[in-house]
Design a protein around this motif. Structure first.
Motif, PDB file in Angstrom:
ATOM      1  N   UNK A 131     -26.754  32.488  43.160  1.00  0.00           N
ATOM      2  CA  UNK A 131     -26.070  32.479  44.443  1.00  0.00           C
ATOM      3  C   UNK A 131     -26.566  31.284  45.274  1.00  0.00           C
ATOM      4  N   UNK A 132     -27.861  31.034  45.219  1.00  0.00           N
ATOM      5  CA  UNK A 132     -28.449  29.940  45.997  1.00  0.00           C
ATOM      6  C   UNK A 132     -27.940  28.582  45.557  1.00  0.00           C
ATOM      7  N   UNK A 133     -27.770  28.405  44.248  1.00  0.00           N
ATOM      8  CA  UNK A 133     -27.306  27.109  43.741  1.00  0.00           C
ATOM      9  C   UNK A 133     -25.868  26.844  44.178  1.00  0.00           C
ATOM     10  N   UNK A 134     -25.029  27.878  44.080  1.00  0.00           N
ATOM     11  CA  UNK A 134     -23.646  27.715  44.525  1.00  0.00           C
ATOM     12  C   UNK A 134     -23.605  27.373  46.023  1.00  0.00           C
ATOM     13  N   UNK A 135     -24.523  27.973  46.759  1.00  0.00           N
ATOM     14  CA  UNK A 135     -24.492  27.801  48.223  1.00  0.00           C
ATOM     15  C   UNK A 135     -25.248  26.603  48.742  1.00  0.00           C
ATOM     16  N   UNK A 136     -25.773  25.742  47.834  1.00  0.00           N
ATOM     17  CA  UNK A 136     -26.634  24.672  48.366  1.00  0.00           C
ATOM     18  C   UNK A 136     -25.904  23.681  49.288  1.00  0.00           C
ATOM     19  N   UNK A 137     -24.590  23.426  49.084  1.00  0.00           N
ATOM     20  CA  UNK A 137     -23.946  22.524  50.066  1.00  0.00           C
ATOM     21  C   UNK A 137     -23.912  23.139  51.473  1.00  0.00           C
ATOM     22  N   UNK A 138     -23.821  24.469  51.528  1.00  0.00           N
ATOM     23  CA  UNK A 138     -23.829  25.120  52.842  1.00  0.00           C
ATOM     24  C   UNK A 138     -25.223  25.023  53.464  1.00  0.00           C
ATOM     25  N   UNK A 139     -26.232  25.175  52.628  1.00  0.00           N
ATOM     26  CA  UNK A 139     -27.598  25.035  53.131  1.00  0.00           C
ATOM     27  C   UNK A 139     -27.817  23.609  53.648  1.00  0.00           C
ATOM     28  N   UNK A 140     -27.278  22.636  52.932  1.00  0.00           N
ATOM     29  CA  UNK A 140     -27.384  21.240  53.398  1.00  0.00           C
ATOM     30  C   UNK A 140     -26.712  21.068  54.754  1.00  0.00           C
ATOM     31  N   UNK A 141     -25.571  21.707  54.900  1.00  0.00           N
ATOM     32  CA  UNK A 141     -24.880  21.622  56.188  1.00  0.00           C
ATOM     33  C   UNK A 141     -25.758  22.206  57.296  1.00  0.00           C
ATOM     34  N   UNK A 142     -26.425  23.318  56.984  1.00  0.00           N
ATOM     35  CA  UNK A 142     -27.282  23.959  58.001  1.00  0.00           C
ATOM     36  C   UNK A 142     -28.460  23.054  58.365  1.00  0.00           C
ATOM     37  N   UNK A 143     -28.999  22.318  57.384  1.00  0.00           N
ATOM     38  CA  UNK A 143     -30.079  21.361  57.666  1.00  0.00           C
ATOM     39  C   UNK A 143     -29.640  20.374  58.751  1.00  0.00           C
ATOM     40  N   UNK A 144     -28.391  19.948  58.643  1.00  0.00           N
ATOM     41  CA  UNK A 144     -27.869  18.933  59.574  1.00  0.00           C
ATOM     42  C   UNK A 144     -27.510  19.578  60.907  1.00  0.00           C
ATOM     43  N   UNK A 145     -26.782  20.700  60.810  1.00  0.00           N
ATOM     44  CA  UNK A 145     -26.252  21.335  62.030  1.00  0.00           C
ATOM     45  C   UNK A 145     -27.367  21.866  62.927  1.00  0.00           C
ATOM     46  N   UNK A 146     -28.457  22.319  62.335  1.00  0.00           N
ATOM     47  CA  UNK A 146     -29.503  22.973  63.127  1.00  0.00           C
ATOM     48  C   UNK A 146     -30.223  21.988  64.052  1.00  0.00           C
ATOM     49  N   UNK A 147     -30.169  20.696  63.727  1.00  0.00           N
ATOM     50  CA  UNK A 147     -30.780  19.698  64.638  1.00  0.00           C
ATOM     51  C   UNK A 147     -29.693  18.861  65.336  1.00  0.00           C
ATOM     52  N   UNK A 148     -28.473  19.345  65.294  1.00  0.00           N
ATOM     53  CA  UNK A 148     -27.326  18.631  65.866  1.00  0.00           C
ATOM     54  C   UNK A 148     -27.244  17.198  65.330  1.00  0.00           C
ATOM     55  N   UNK A 149     -27.372  17.088  64.011  1.00  0.00           N
ATOM     56  CA  UNK A 149     -27.253  15.773  63.377  1.00  0.00           C
ATOM     57  C   UNK A 149     -25.842  15.233  63.554  1.00  0.00           C
ATOM     58  N   UNK A 150     -25.733  14.002  64.033  1.00  0.00           N
ATOM     59  CA  UNK A 150     -24.400  13.417  64.260  1.00  0.00           C
ATOM     60  C   UNK A 150     -23.937  12.585  63.078  1.00  0.00           C
ATOM     61  N   UNK A 151     -24.893  11.977  62.413  1.00  0.00           N
ATOM     62  CA  UNK A 151     -24.538  11.064  61.317  1.00  0.00           C
ATOM     63  C   UNK A 151     -25.386  11.370  60.089  1.00  0.00           C
ATOM     64  N   UNK A 152     -24.736  11.253  58.939  1.00  0.00           N
ATOM     65  CA  UNK A 152     -25.443  11.473  57.684  1.00  0.00           C
ATOM     66  C   UNK A 152     -25.154  10.279  56.778  1.00  0.00           C
ATOM     67  N   UNK A 153     -26.188   9.538  56.381  1.00  0.00           N
ATOM     68  CA  UNK A 153     -25.929   8.424  55.464  1.00  0.00           C
ATOM     69  C   UNK A 153     -25.510   8.959  54.099  1.00  0.00           C
ATOM     70  N   UNK A 154     -24.331   8.593  53.657  1.00  0.00           N
ATOM     71  CA  UNK A 154     -23.840   9.058  52.358  1.00  0.00           C
ATOM     72  C   UNK A 154     -23.233   7.894  51.574  1.00  0.00           C
ATOM     73  N   UNK A 155     -23.316   8.013  50.277  1.00  0.00           N
ATOM     74  CA  UNK A 155     -22.611   7.082  49.407  1.00  0.00           C
ATOM     75  C   UNK A 155     -21.147   7.491  49.338  1.00  0.00           C
ATOM     76  N   UNK A 156     -20.305   6.567  48.843  1.00  0.00           N
ATOM     77  CA  UNK A 156     -18.868   6.830  48.792  1.00  0.00           C
ATOM     78  C   UNK A 156     -18.559   8.136  48.056  1.00  0.00           C
ATOM     79  N   UNK A 157     -19.332   8.426  46.987  1.00  0.00           N
ATOM     80  CA  UNK A 157     -19.055   9.611  46.173  1.00  0.00           C
ATOM     81  C   UNK A 157     -19.491  10.910  46.859  1.00  0.00           C
ATOM     82  N   UNK A 158     -20.187  10.802  47.989  1.00  0.00           N
ATOM     83  CA  UNK A 158     -20.643  12.038  48.652  1.00  0.00           C
ATOM     84  C   UNK A 158     -19.824  12.382  49.890  1.00  0.00           C
ATOM     85  N   UNK A 159     -18.810  11.568  50.175  1.00  0.00           N
ATOM     86  CA  UNK A 159     -18.019  11.810  51.385  1.00  0.00           C
ATOM     87  C   UNK A 159     -17.322  13.172  51.295  1.00  0.00           C
ATOM     88  N   UNK A 160     -16.785  13.504  50.109  1.00  0.00           N
ATOM     89  CA  UNK A 160     -16.087  14.785  49.935  1.00  0.00           C
ATOM     90  C   UNK A 160     -17.048  15.945  50.134  1.00  0.00           C
TER      91      UNK A 160
END
Ligand code: SF4
Length: 335
Positions: A131-160
């Motif tokens: 369950x945790x592995x499937x949910x890791x993109x959501x956990x990543x989102x929480x890492x960003x959202x919890x500190x009100x991150x405005x920008x995330x450096x991503x490569x072209x393949x990570x935009x989706x």
């Protein structure tokens, strides 16, 4: 797509799983950019230890041991704790709580569609049916959202991948925001992550065993450089070579780009032999890494200092996280 130039001191958020081997690929690809963000942004860098558990849950001691060593490399590479916030993911339990709350509104099909989910399974060469592995993109989102991150450096393949998180936040704000933005939708800041070849010519990666590490000593580095593959058609000095297919030449780009034209010309003409080129390159690579390795040794010999930096950053991140979580709970009528 938004660029950082449009905002004054934007909050940038990025993170890294604690692994035991930070190498030249991390340094050139990511850490030099993180060091620059220390000046251009309000930077938050996360030790993503919970993410490490999504794949390495059977080896918690390894994750724990890798944590401070990884931060020592960050610091040695120029990440400045006086300007950036370095924090421990598991030290901010608000992330886990936000993850539970957002999981209530995240369709499973959205997670299964994240392109990197299948990519990760392929890269790991095994199915991880947790369950945790499937949910890791959501956990990543929480890492960003919890500190009100405005920008995330991503490569072209990570935009989706990031777009998945933005959709979840839009859904949250629509359901509970009543027209206001409770959670910040993070924007991608498109970044060219330089890909460094490993000693065997494939992408430098711990899993391929082809790395040149920050923690290596100079003799080990020289031996690894000597073992590097080059143009397979150039067997001896005098043979014309093809620098464009040679990983040694690709590495020169990062270590001393001023020498590229001369090396390319002499390689092509046959005047330069691979043994001589590698000897020169090993010396220059060691010189390039020397100041960083000295700083790395300073930090690893003083673990209390690294611990202090992590504790201070985690405290700062928690202060922000508590406010964000309180807003979320209030909006969800949980406060
Ligand atoms: S001379 Fe240098 S650039 Fe040319 S193939 Fe050999 S190692 Fe590569």
């Amino acid at each position: 797509m938004t660029t950082l130039a449009t905002a004054a001191k934007p909050r940038v958020m990025s993170g890294m799983r604690p692994t035991g081997d930070l190498h030249l690929g991390h340094l050139v690809g990511v850490l030099t950019q993180w060091a620059a963000y220390c000046d251009s942004a309000d930077a938050f860098f996360e030790i993503a230890d919970l993410h490490a558990y999504t794949t390495d849950f059977e080896d918690p001691a390894k994750i724990r041991a890798a944590r401070n060593e990884m931060v020592a490399v960050w610091l040695a590479a120029g990440v400045d704790p006086a300007k950036a916030t370095i924090f421990l993911q598991s030290g901010v339990p608000e992330i886990a709580e936000l993850h539970v709350l957002l999981s209530m509104i995240t369709p499973v099909s959205w997670l299964e569609r994240v392109p990197t989910y299948k990519g990760q399974i392929e890269a790991l060469g095994q199915e991880i049916a947790t369950y945790g592995f499937l949910g890791y993109p959501l956990l990543q989102l929480c890492d960003i959202a919890i500190v009100r991150g405005q920008y995330v450096p991503v490569g072209r393949d990570q935009v989706a991948h990031l777009e998945f998180g933005r959709e979840v936040i839009r859904r949250f704000n629509y359901l509970y925001g009543g027209g206001s933005e409770i959670l910040v939708e993070p924007q991608p800041t498109l970044t060219e992550f330089a890909e460094v070849p490993g000693t065997d010519g494939r992408k430098m990666s711990k899993s391929y065993g082809n790395t040149i590490s920050i923690a290596d000593d100079e003799d080990a580095t020289t031996k690894k450089v000597r073992s590097m593959i080059t143009d397979p058609q150039k067997l001896r000095r005098g043979d014309p070579g093809r620098p464009e297919v040679c990983p040694v030449f690709s590495m020169w780009k990062f270590v001393n780009p001023l020498k590229l034209d001369g090396i390319a010309a002499e390689c092509r003409s046959g005047a330069l032999g691979c043994v001589a080129d590698k000897t020169d390159f090993a010396e220059q690579l060691n010189a390039y890494l020397r100041p960083m390795r000295e700083r790395y040794r300073t930090y690893t010999s003083d673990p209390a200092q690294v611990e202090r930096i992590i504790e201070e950053g985690t405290r700062r991140a928690r202060t922000i996280a508590a406010t964000v979580l309180a807003d979320v709970k209030e909006a969800m009528h949980l406060a």
